[in-house]
Design a protein around this motif. Structure first.
Motif, PDB file in Angstrom:
ATOM      1  N   ALA A 165       0.834  -1.210   0.000  1.00 33.38           N
ATOM      2  CA  ALA A 165       0.000   0.000   0.000  1.00 33.38           C
ATOM      3  C   ALA A 165       0.865   1.256   0.000  1.00 33.38           C
ATOM      4  O   ALA A 165       0.567   2.240  -0.694  1.00 33.38           O
ATOM      5  CB  ALA A 165      -0.930  -0.008   1.210  1.00 33.38           C
ATOM      6  N   LYS A 166       1.950   1.235   0.773  1.00 32.81           N
ATOM      7  CA  LYS A 166       2.863   2.385   0.786  1.00 32.81           C
ATOM      8  C   LYS A 166       3.462   2.604  -0.607  1.00 32.81           C
ATOM      9  O   LYS A 166       3.553   3.740  -1.086  1.00 32.81           O
ATOM     10  CB  LYS A 166       3.981   2.136   1.808  1.00 32.81           C
ATOM     11  CG  LYS A 166       5.067   3.211   1.828  1.00 32.81           C
ATOM     12  CD  LYS A 166       4.564   4.529   2.368  1.00 32.81           C
ATOM     13  CE  LYS A 166       5.681   5.585   2.385  1.00 32.81           C
ATOM     14  NZ  LYS A 166       6.859   5.170   3.159  1.00 32.81           N
ATOM     15  N   ALA A 167       3.864   1.522  -1.270  1.00 35.08           N
ATOM     16  CA  ALA A 167       4.437   1.635  -2.617  1.00 35.08           C
ATOM     17  C   ALA A 167       3.427   2.178  -3.619  1.00 35.08           C
ATOM     18  O   ALA A 167       3.806   2.824  -4.600  1.00 35.08           O
ATOM     19  CB  ALA A 167       4.955   0.274  -3.075  1.00 35.08           C
ATOM     20  N   LEU A 168       2.139   1.928  -3.357  1.00 35.58           N
ATOM     21  CA  LEU A 168       1.079   2.432  -4.245  1.00 35.58           C
ATOM     22  C   LEU A 168       0.749   3.898  -3.977  1.00 35.58           C
ATOM     23  O   LEU A 168      -0.061   4.491  -4.680  1.00 35.58           O
ATOM     24  CB  LEU A 168      -0.186   1.583  -4.081  1.00 35.58           C
ATOM     25  CG  LEU A 168      -0.090   0.138  -4.599  1.00 35.58           C
ATOM     26  CD1 LEU A 168      -1.295  -0.679  -4.133  1.00 35.58           C
ATOM     27  CD2 LEU A 168       0.011   0.119  -6.126  1.00 35.58           C
ATOM     28  N   GLY A 169       1.371   4.472  -2.962  1.00 37.65           N
ATOM     29  CA  GLY A 169       1.172   5.890  -2.671  1.00 37.65           C
ATOM     30  C   GLY A 169       0.153   6.188  -1.605  1.00 37.65           C
ATOM     31  O   GLY A 169      -0.236   7.340  -1.407  1.00 37.65           O
ATOM     32  N   ALA A 170      -0.285   5.152  -0.868  1.00 35.84           N
ATOM     33  CA  ALA A 170      -1.286   5.357   0.181  1.00 35.84           C
ATOM     34  C   ALA A 170      -0.627   5.799   1.485  1.00 35.84           C
ATOM     35  O   ALA A 170       0.550   5.537   1.724  1.00 35.84           O
ATOM     36  CB  ALA A 170      -2.074   4.076   0.411  1.00 35.84           C
ATOM     37  N   THR A 171      -1.402   6.460   2.319  1.00 35.43           N
ATOM     38  CA  THR A 171      -1.012   6.704   3.703  1.00 35.43           C
ATOM     39  C   THR A 171      -1.489   5.510   4.512  1.00 35.43           C
ATOM     40  O   THR A 171      -2.670   5.162   4.472  1.00 35.43           O
ATOM     41  CB  THR A 171      -1.659   7.994   4.245  1.00 35.43           C
ATOM     42  OG1 THR A 171      -1.175   9.108   3.498  1.00 35.43           O
ATOM     43  CG2 THR A 171      -1.328   8.188   5.717  1.00 35.43           C
ATOM     44  N   VAL A 172      -0.562   4.862   5.232  1.00 38.35           N
ATOM     45  CA  VAL A 172      -0.873   3.599   5.893  1.00 38.35           C
ATOM     46  C   VAL A 172      -0.876   3.786   7.409  1.00 38.35           C
ATOM     47  O   VAL A 172       0.104   4.252   7.997  1.00 38.35           O
ATOM     48  CB  VAL A 172       0.141   2.511   5.511  1.00 38.35           C
ATOM     49  CG1 VAL A 172      -0.258   1.173   6.141  1.00 38.35           C
ATOM     50  CG2 VAL A 172       0.239   2.374   3.992  1.00 38.35           C
ATOM     51  N   ILE A 173      -1.992   3.398   8.029  1.00 41.44           N
ATOM     52  CA  ILE A 173      -2.114   3.351   9.487  1.00 41.44           C
ATOM     53  C   ILE A 173      -2.185   1.878   9.878  1.00 41.44           C
ATOM     54  O   ILE A 173      -2.996   1.130   9.330  1.00 41.44           O
ATOM     55  CB  ILE A 173      -3.378   4.072   9.978  1.00 41.44           C
ATOM     56  CG1 ILE A 173      -3.421   5.517   9.448  1.00 41.44           C
ATOM     57  CG2 ILE A 173      -3.464   4.049  11.497  1.00 41.44           C
ATOM     58  CD1 ILE A 173      -4.755   6.210   9.697  1.00 41.44           C
ATOM     59  N   GLY A 174      -1.334   1.458  10.806  1.00 40.09           N
ATOM     60  CA  GLY A 174      -1.332   0.061  11.219  1.00 40.09           C
ATOM     61  C   GLY A 174      -1.604  -0.090  12.699  1.00 40.09           C
ATOM     62  O   GLY A 174      -1.219   0.773  13.500  1.00 40.09           O
ATOM     63  N   THR A 175      -2.282  -1.171  13.076  1.00 37.35           N
ATOM     64  CA  THR A 175      -2.460  -1.483  14.492  1.00 37.35           C
ATOM     65  C   THR A 175      -1.672  -2.739  14.828  1.00 37.35           C
ATOM     66  O   THR A 175      -1.620  -3.692  14.043  1.00 37.35           O
ATOM     67  CB  THR A 175      -3.933  -1.687  14.885  1.00 37.35           C
ATOM     68  OG1 THR A 175      -4.406  -2.937  14.354  1.00 37.35           O
ATOM     69  CG2 THR A 175      -4.799  -0.556  14.378  1.00 37.35           C
ATOM     70  N   VAL A 176      -1.039  -2.731  16.009  1.00 35.50           N
ATOM     71  CA  VAL A 176      -0.239  -3.865  16.491  1.00 35.50           C
ATOM     72  C   VAL A 176      -0.446  -3.996  17.997  1.00 35.50           C
ATOM     73  O   VAL A 176      -1.017  -3.108  18.632  1.00 35.50           O
ATOM     74  CB  VAL A 176       1.268  -3.658  16.192  1.00 35.50           C
ATOM     75  CG1 VAL A 176       1.526  -3.612  14.689  1.00 35.50           C
ATOM     76  CG2 VAL A 176       1.778  -2.384  16.856  1.00 35.50           C
TER      77      VAL A 176
END
Length: 334
Positions: A165-176
């Motif tokens: 998703a990052k490579a596609l240009g999206a802003t990525v929010i992740g939960t861990v």
């Protein structure tokens, strides 16, 4: 011929996984036999073991249990011209039965593995990578400018989703769940990481997006995050559910509950996006291209002997793992 394999005779915890000898024959018309070199262990295997995904007993190699491996063709059945003994191939999703030293599969589902990709990497990325392809490029097409929320961002599929998703240009929010996993998620492209054991992810998503919400949520957790995931979406947003690691199935949602923001809810399955060989090779090709170009860094963080599958399952269920898990036949050792 006799091979060692994991079988189960009843549904239950990791202890039902039994290390046994089973007999397999020669491949029939249109089939090949594969000597497995590396076997992918995925959370979906737990669903089958526990009965969350229903399938008949007994579970035996070639029919009912586990879904991913890479190996070398050891025999070719009548009518097969696309493969020869010695070729390196992988398979994922269908047929089941990969927790075995050798496996017979239809040649039509075998995927050639590029020489640049080693056994363990291929076995850890094939099923998860094609799943990520379906989620990011088919079920919801992520593009530059989108904001996405990925639960279990340090998991096998989650890690790939974040990077892609990052490579596609999206802003990525992740939960861990831990700070250690937060560090990995950051390395994998998450611009924002939420440790959900310390803060409410719905509140944090609202803060990060200035109240606008995200375009799409990728949720493999299910029951524990289902309603919160819907709350994180912006109007006309899309929630993609692809697992239920928190147990049981997600709480039912009334369709009328989606109406206030015109939300879309989907539950895609890989098999419905690889219904023919062209679609299968397209999905695998996208994954391999991204691995070889460096877009996807495959994290094979845990390697177990095949006979240790029960321990691998327990570690996976107890959230002691990150990235991908690979099993190797005992004859190869570690």
């Amino acid at each position: 011929m006799w091979v060692k394999a994991i079988r189960i005779h009843e549904l239950g915890g990791p202890e039902v996984l039994s290390w046994e000898e089973v007999e397999i024959g020669d491949p029939n018309e249109g089939e090949i036999r594969i000597k497995n070199k590396a076997i992918g262990a995925n959370y979906v295997d737990i669903y089958y073991r526990t009965g969350l995904h229903r399938t008949p007993l007994p579970f035996i190699p070639g029919t009912d249990f586990s879904k991913e491996a890479v190996g070398v063709v050891s025999a070719v059945g009548p009518g097969v011209t696309s493969f020869k003994v010695g070729d390196v191939v992988g398979y994922a999703d269908d047929p089941m039965g990969s927790y075995a030293e050798e496996q017979i599969i239809p040649a039509s589902v075998a995927i050639p593995i590029p020489p640049a990709i080693d056994y363990k990497t291929a076995a850890s990325v094939l099923l998860k990578g094609m799943t990520a392809y379906v989620l990011l490029r088919q079920a919801f097409k992520v593009n530059r400018g989108h904001t996405v929320l990925v639960h279990s961002a340090a998991g096998g599929v989650g890690s790939l989703l974040c990077q892609w998703a990052k490579a596609l240009g999206a802003t990525v929010i992740g939960t861990v769940s831990t700070e250690e996993k937060a560090a990995q998620a950051t390395q994998d492209g998450c611009q924002h990481v939420i440790v959900y054991t310390k803060e409410d992810f719905v509140t944090r998503v609202a803060e990060i997006t200035s109240g606008e919400g995200v375009h799409v949520v990728y949720d493999a957790v299910g029951k524990d995050t289902f309603q919160g995931s819907l709350a994180c979406l912006m109007p006309r947003g899309c929630m993609i559910s692809y697992g239920q690691s928190s147990g049981n199935r997600p709480d039912p949602v009334q369709l009328s509950g989606l109406a206030p923001k015109s939300l879309i809810l989907g539950r895609p399955g890989l098999m419905h996006y690889t219904t023919n060989r062209d679609e299968l090779l397209q999905a695998a090709g996208e994954v391999f291209t991204n691995v070889m170009s460096g877009v996807l860094q495959v994290r094979v963080n845990h390697v177990y002997l095949l006979s240790e599958a029960a321990r691998a399952h327990k570690d996976l269920e107890d959230r002691r793992t990150s990235g991908s898990i690979v099993l190797v036949p005992d004859s190869q050792r570690l």
